[in-house]
Design an enzyme around this catalytic site. Sequence first.
Site, PDB file in Angstrom:
ATOM      1  N   GLU A 203       8.597  58.757  65.245  1.00  0.00           N
ATOM      2  CA  GLU A 203       7.997  58.016  64.296  1.00  0.00           C
ATOM      3  C   GLU A 203       7.976  56.570  65.138  1.00  0.00           C
ATOM      4  O   GLU A 203       7.059  56.034  64.843  1.00  0.00           O
ATOM      5  CB  GLU A 203       9.098  57.716  63.112  1.00  0.00           C
ATOM      6  CG  GLU A 203       8.838  59.088  62.141  1.00  0.00           C
ATOM      7  CD  GLU A 203       9.956  59.103  60.890  1.00  0.00           C
ATOM      8  OE1 GLU A 203       9.800  59.609  60.312  1.00  0.00           O
ATOM      9  OE2 GLU A 203      10.787  58.082  61.047  1.00  0.00           O
TER      10      GLU A 203
ATOM     11  N   ASP B  44       6.899  55.663  60.307  1.00  0.00           N
ATOM     12  CA  ASP B  44       7.037  56.586  59.185  1.00  0.00           C
ATOM     13  C   ASP B  44       5.916  56.159  58.344  1.00  0.00           C
ATOM     14  O   ASP B  44       5.259  57.181  57.606  1.00  0.00           O
ATOM     15  CB  ASP B  44       8.385  56.248  58.438  1.00  0.00           C
ATOM     16  CG  ASP B  44       8.711  57.112  57.298  1.00  0.00           C
ATOM     17  OD1 ASP B  44       8.542  58.517  57.263  1.00  0.00           O
ATOM     18  OD2 ASP B  44       8.746  56.527  55.964  1.00  0.00           O
TER      19      ASP B  44
END
Length: 228
Positions: free
Chosen positions: A121, A49
Amino acid sequence: MRLSADLLAFQDRLGHTFRKPDLLLRAVTHASIGTATRPDNQRLEFLGDRVLGLVMAEALLAADAGAREGQLAPRFNALVRKETCADVAREVGLGDVLKLGRSEMLTGGRRKEALLGDAMEAVIAAVYQDAGFEAARALVLRLWGKRIASVEPDARDAKTSLQEWAQARGMPPPGYEEAGRSGPDHAPQFTVRVTLANGETAEATAGSKRVAEQAAARLLLERVGGEG
């Protein structure tokens, strides 16, 4: 370790050959099947992320040298939100290679928005740990390229735009409620109703509550958008 045939094919679709294949295996291992000897992808998701965010911030600054922070922030949010990550995951067939526990398998985990977004991610983080930031940056720019180029100048999501519309007219934030649910457990469809203080409402149905909320907000915006 040697990758299975499905992971080798995914690696080809991804465009990155892992020097440490165990990183890819970890990236596609969901918490529902993770064990002490088989780590899941949650820590990689946390890292990915942040890597994605840095790449997007750099790309947006480079794409529009004159944009202010207030203009860049909604574009950034549009590019890194879970729905966008999930769309990219679908394009590379990530759902097909996820390692899931039985409960997630039975409830359609391979198609779940949040699960796909988290795994995407994690894959970004796996590439970062395998080959460094430049490799991860190249991967993200390749997979997100058309989205970066086409992101709306004002890319605020519909819920944010509707809330701002209401607040500008002295209203409290819109209210959202689940108005119905249909379909099998492994592929539910949620109907969400959004209501403004002036009584205006709209409903929308989608495979996740978050997507249904956005769709309902968009419909209501279209309905009230012409008002002064």
